[in-house]
Design an enzyme around this catalytic site. Structure first.
Site, PDB file in Angstrom:
ATOM      1  N   ARG A  89      48.278  21.366 -32.050  1.00  0.00           N
ATOM      2  CA  ARG A  89      48.713  22.641 -31.493  1.00  0.00           C
ATOM      3  C   ARG A  89      49.521  22.368 -30.227  1.00  0.00           C
ATOM      4  O   ARG A  89      49.279  21.386 -29.536  1.00  0.00           O
ATOM      5  CB  ARG A  89      47.506  23.507 -31.145  1.00  0.00           C
ATOM      6  CG  ARG A  89      46.788  24.078 -32.354  1.00  0.00           C
ATOM      7  CD  ARG A  89      45.704  25.061 -31.963  1.00  0.00           C
ATOM      8  NE  ARG A  89      44.559  24.421 -31.339  1.00  0.00           N
ATOM      9  CZ  ARG A  89      44.321  24.386 -30.043  1.00  0.00           C
ATOM     10  NH1 ARG A  89      45.129  24.992 -29.192  1.00  0.00           N
ATOM     11  NH2 ARG A  89      43.264  23.791 -29.558  1.00  0.00           N
TER      12      ARG A  89
ATOM     13  N   TYR B 108      52.576  21.596 -38.695  1.00  0.00           N
ATOM     14  CA  TYR B 108      51.189  21.164 -38.459  1.00  0.00           C
ATOM     15  C   TYR B 108      50.226  22.359 -38.545  1.00  0.00           C
ATOM     16  O   TYR B 108      50.511  23.433 -37.980  1.00  0.00           O
ATOM     17  CB  TYR B 108      51.051  20.476 -37.082  1.00  0.00           C
ATOM     18  CG  TYR B 108      49.598  20.375 -36.703  1.00  0.00           C
ATOM     19  CD1 TYR B 108      48.791  19.396 -37.284  1.00  0.00           C
ATOM     20  CD2 TYR B 108      49.001  21.309 -35.868  1.00  0.00           C
ATOM     21  CE1 TYR B 108      47.435  19.354 -37.011  1.00  0.00           C
ATOM     22  CE2 TYR B 108      47.651  21.272 -35.592  1.00  0.00           C
ATOM     23  CZ  TYR B 108      46.874  20.288 -36.169  1.00  0.00           C
ATOM     24  OH  TYR B 108      45.527  20.254 -35.915  1.00  0.00           O
TER      25      TYR B 108
ATOM     26  N   LYS C 230      44.310  30.378 -36.004  1.00  0.00           N
ATOM     27  CA  LYS C 230      44.290  30.651 -34.566  1.00  0.00           C
ATOM     28  C   LYS C 230      45.177  31.850 -34.209  1.00  0.00           C
ATOM     29  O   LYS C 230      44.823  32.648 -33.342  1.00  0.00           O
ATOM     30  CB  LYS C 230      44.750  29.419 -33.791  1.00  0.00           C
ATOM     31  CG  LYS C 230      43.942  28.163 -34.083  1.00  0.00           C
ATOM     32  CD  LYS C 230      42.488  28.335 -33.719  1.00  0.00           C
ATOM     33  CE  LYS C 230      41.745  27.014 -33.828  1.00  0.00           C
ATOM     34  NZ  LYS C 230      40.317  27.176 -33.530  1.00  0.00           N
TER      35      LYS C 230
ATOM     36  N   HIS D 134      35.867  32.481 -30.824  1.00  0.00           N
ATOM     37  CA  HIS D 134      36.007  31.086 -31.258  1.00  0.00           C
ATOM     38  C   HIS D 134      34.599  30.493 -31.407  1.00  0.00           C
ATOM     39  O   HIS D 134      34.173  29.670 -30.605  1.00  0.00           O
ATOM     40  CB  HIS D 134      36.819  30.339 -30.187  1.00  0.00           C
ATOM     41  CG  HIS D 134      37.283  28.986 -30.594  1.00  0.00           C
ATOM     42  ND1 HIS D 134      37.667  28.037 -29.679  1.00  0.00           N
ATOM     43  CD2 HIS D 134      37.451  28.409 -31.806  1.00  0.00           C
ATOM     44  CE1 HIS D 134      38.052  26.936 -30.312  1.00  0.00           C
ATOM     45  NE2 HIS D 134      37.921  27.138 -31.597  1.00  0.00           N
TER      46      HIS D 134
ATOM     47  N   SER E 237      36.970  22.152 -27.643  1.00  0.00           N
ATOM     48  CA  SER E 237      37.119  21.076 -28.618  1.00  0.00           C
ATOM     49  C   SER E 237      36.423  19.801 -28.121  1.00  0.00           C
ATOM     50  O   SER E 237      36.172  19.645 -26.932  1.00  0.00           O
ATOM     51  CB  SER E 237      38.594  20.814 -28.895  1.00  0.00           C
ATOM     52  OG  SER E 237      39.214  20.451 -27.704  1.00  0.00           O
TER      53      SER E 237
ATOM     54  N   CYS F 232      33.331  18.940 -28.645  1.00  0.00           N
ATOM     55  CA  CYS F 232      31.930  19.142 -28.264  1.00  0.00           C
ATOM     56  C   CYS F 232      31.029  19.265 -29.495  1.00  0.00           C
ATOM     57  O   CYS F 232      29.866  19.652 -29.376  1.00  0.00           O
ATOM     58  CB  CYS F 232      31.788  20.380 -27.380  1.00  0.00           C
ATOM     59  SG  CYS F 232      32.506  20.174 -25.740  1.00  0.00           S
TER      60      CYS F 232
ATOM     61  N   ASP G 109      34.184  27.794 -37.112  1.00  0.00           N
ATOM     62  CA  ASP G 109      35.220  27.897 -36.072  1.00  0.00           C
ATOM     63  C   ASP G 109      35.406  29.307 -35.493  1.00  0.00           C
ATOM     64  O   ASP G 109      35.596  29.444 -34.298  1.00  0.00           O
ATOM     65  CB  ASP G 109      36.563  27.393 -36.638  1.00  0.00           C
ATOM     66  CG  ASP G 109      37.581  27.087 -35.554  1.00  0.00           C
ATOM     67  OD1 ASP G 109      37.185  26.607 -34.481  1.00  0.00           O
ATOM     68  OD2 ASP G 109      38.788  27.329 -35.787  1.00  0.00           O
TER      69      ASP G 109
ATOM     70  N   ARG H 263      43.242  15.580 -39.981  1.00  0.00           N
ATOM     71  CA  ARG H 263      42.389  16.685 -40.428  1.00  0.00           C
ATOM     72  C   ARG H 263      42.072  16.632 -41.909  1.00  0.00           C
ATOM     73  O   ARG H 263      42.822  16.069 -42.702  1.00  0.00           O
ATOM     74  CB  ARG H 263      43.128  18.011 -40.176  1.00  0.00           C
ATOM     75  CG  ARG H 263      43.461  18.291 -38.724  1.00  0.00           C
ATOM     76  CD  ARG H 263      42.281  18.872 -38.011  1.00  0.00           C
ATOM     77  NE  ARG H 263      42.519  19.080 -36.599  1.00  0.00           N
ATOM     78  CZ  ARG H 263      41.931  20.042 -35.899  1.00  0.00           C
ATOM     79  NH1 ARG H 263      41.104  20.886 -36.465  1.00  0.00           N
ATOM     80  NH2 ARG H 263      42.152  20.139 -34.606  1.00  0.00           N
TER      81      ARG H 263
END
Ligand code: OXD
Ligand code: MN
Length: 593
Positions: free
Chosen positions: A71, A199, A208, A228, A250, A252, A279, A376
């Site tokens: 991103r 991407y 998102k 989120h 992110s 975590c 997510d 990913r």
């Protein structure tokens, strides 16, 4: 042939066709037959590579351009009419200027190419909590990913009928030029335009862009929330399931927590964890006055590196059929995939993520990465062994607890509970995480990431906090989810993690649910309610109650520094910071005196 007679859609589509000028227009009807044809075409042109049909049936491999792998936050714009409505945490551009810039970039960019029109539903088709979007794209990769990540096709258009309540999404790959890459949200127009990227996070517009940036704005206006947050169900030995929504920045372990496997002792007793989402949550008050959440997505777009049998068995299992792998490495001997942390055996005959053929073990020994760190997998949710039976429930699941978390080496205890809703909003609004060595820049720097929404809130962050406060006012305190903070990442003076994490986080979830049920007492501290160490189940762990006390400790001096940091952070939002949050800060400060 168009899959709808909805005039608002057909008119918009005409405008897009005139703008980008494709050679043909193909509506994605959602049939397996059409998708299979598209997959075959992608394989024929080399855009995707078919992986080993025995080991990874129906799976495809794809590489993006090396400068188009993540991103792009500084090129992600909120285009509200007024700059102040985007707020100090978003990049902003005036809509007329943004449309002109984007149209100039996208004009005629589909020349000689096919326009795919994807009707998609975020959430189960027809659910009162779901919303619909149309994405037009010139990328087969986008079509095949959207087919996994969302519900697509004719049934979506039937559910929409003639309504104008749908999100317009234009994606144009153009030349994938990083200098002209823009991801723009127009919250007041229900519109998204993404150019010059291919991407995932930038081009799968349902994720998102819609489900968080646009939806957070819709939620504010319509009285619901787009967060989120993962959603998991915790089943006790009596077969009762309690649901938790949790937000983490992110890196975590969000996907890992969503798919947690309980420790042996819990498993034997009959505890289970069920995944509803990993997510995003859309949350709304139900007829009984409780908050209900759905996962608007239909798949997992997960970070591959670090995913293995042990760290996340369920995520790995989800990737075994019908998945798409992006920017991981290939094992050329058996045409499968590999990434750092999958196992200790990088393939000898390997192709690294940019496509160079290398000797895997040598390449890794020289300090290189075979897979991109942000490579990913796109995996269908139905593959997930622990997918909740409520995944398709159009009414969502009732939420017992909200959990916020971050990476704090010294500050936050393993878990604490807020005193009430407003204090919980303060805890979420001020959450922060320390940067890791994985990203460029200084290590251990605290970055505030309110509710893990920093890159995803489609409007002014302080108005978003106010929305949380306002939601709380509509809830009966007995029915409102309880709000917690967790920190799996406390370190001792030698720098070792003090808590084992992964499946053992179940022990903390267990305490959280007991608190929600009023079954266990807690210690009132300056920052909120902290567990008595006796109440966290340590059975089967090599850890004493004294060890645990150290992770539950609240260091007043550090918290004083934290309170000063929060005060400084609030300055950025001026007088827009809700009074309730200022009160919570004042209480924290006076408690620490
Ligand atoms: C994601 C992210 O990809 O949060 O989910 O960046
Ligand atoms: Mn995310």
């Amino acid at each position: 042939m168009a899959l709808t007679t909805n005039k608002t859609i057909l008119d918009w589509l005409d405008e897009q066709i005139k703008l980008v000028n494709p050679k043909e227009v193909v509506w994605i009807d959602g049939s397996e037959e059409q998708l299979e044809k598209i997959r075959e075409e992608a394989v024929k042109t080399g855009e995707m590579i078919k992986l080993n049909e025995d080991l990874l049936p129906g799976c495809l491999y794809h590489r993006t351009k090396p400068d188009d792998v993540a991103r792009v936050e500084d090129r992600t714009l909120i285009c509200s009419k007024k700059e102040e409505d985007a707020g100090p945490t978003n990049h902003w551009m005036e809509p007329t200027k943004a449309y002109k810039m984007l149209y100039d970039i996208a004009r005629n960019s589909y020349e000689g190419r096919t326009m795919y029109v994807i009707p998609y539903s975020m959430g189960p088709v027809g659910s009162p909590l779901s919303k619909i979007g149309i994405e037009v794209t010139d990328s087969i990769y986008v079509v095949l990913n959207m087919a996994i990540m969302t519900r697509i096709g004719k049934s979506v258009m039937d559910a929409l009928g003639d309504s104008n309540d749908w999100v317009r999404g234009l994606h144009a790959k153009c030349n994938v030029n990083a200098e002209e890459r823009w991801i723009c949200q127009f919250p007041e127009d229900n519109a998204i335009i993404s150019v010059n990227s291919a991407y995932g996070g930038n081009v799968l517009l349902g994720k998102k862009c819609f489900a968080l940036r646009i939806a957070s704005y819709q939620g504010k206006n319509e009285g619901w929330q787009a967060e989120h947050m993962l959603i998991l169900g915790l089943e006790n030995p009596q077969g009762e399931v309690k649901y938790i929504c949790a937000a983490f920045p992110s890196a975590c372990g969000k996907t890992n927590l969503a798919m947690l496997i309980p420790p042996e002792g819990y498993k034997k007793k009959g505890y289970k964890v069920w995944t509803v989402g990993d997510d995003i949550s859309w949350i709304r008050k139900g007829p009984d006055g409780r908050l209900y959440a759905i996962n608007p997505e239909n798949g997992f777009f997960g970070v591959a590196p670090g995913t293995n049998e042990k760290s996340n068995y369920n995520a790995l299992a989800s990737t075994k059929k019908g998945a798409i792998f992006t920017n991981v490495a290939r094992n050329l001997d058996n045409n499968t995939v590999w990434w750092e942390g999958l196992d200790k055996n990088p393939p000898v005959n390997a192709e690294e993520w940019k496509g160079a053929k290398v000797n895997g073990p040598d390449y890794v020994a020289e300090g290189n990465k075979l897979a991109h760190p942000n490579s990913r997998f796109t995996a269908p949710a139905v593959n997930c062994p622990c997918l909740s039976s409520e995944f398709e429930n159009p009414n969502g699941v009732p939420i017992s607890a909200f959990v916020f978390g971050g990476r704090r080496a010294k500050l936050a205890p393993l878990v604490y509970q807020s005193r009430d809703w407003n204090h919980g909003v303060f805890v979420g609004a001020t959450m922060a995480s320390e940067t890791t060595a994985a990203a460029a820049g200084a290590v251990g720097v605290v970055r505030r990431d309110p509710m893990a929404m920093l890159p995803f809130c489609g409007y002014h962050m302080a108005d978003y906090w106010q929305h949380w406060i306002d939601i709380g006012k509509t809830l009966d305190p007995d029915k409102a989810p309880k709000i917690f903070n967790v920190n799996w990442f406390r370190k001792d003076d030698e720098g070792n993690f003090m808590w084992p994490g992964f499946g053992d986080n179940m022990r903390v979830l267990d305490w959280i649910i007991q608190r929600c049920e009023g079954k266990v007492d807690a210690k009132e501290t300056e920052i909120g309610y902290v567990p008595y160490s006796k109440d966290i189940n340590l059975e089967g762990l090599d850890m004493t109650a004294e060890d645990l006390d150290k992770i539950l400790d609240v260091d007043k001096d550090l918290w004083k520094e934290e309170a000063d940091g929060i005060e400084e952070y609030f300055v950025k939002f001026g007088d827009k910071v809700p009074a309730e949050l200022r009160e919570s800060l004042a209480t924290l400060k006076s408690n620490l005196e």
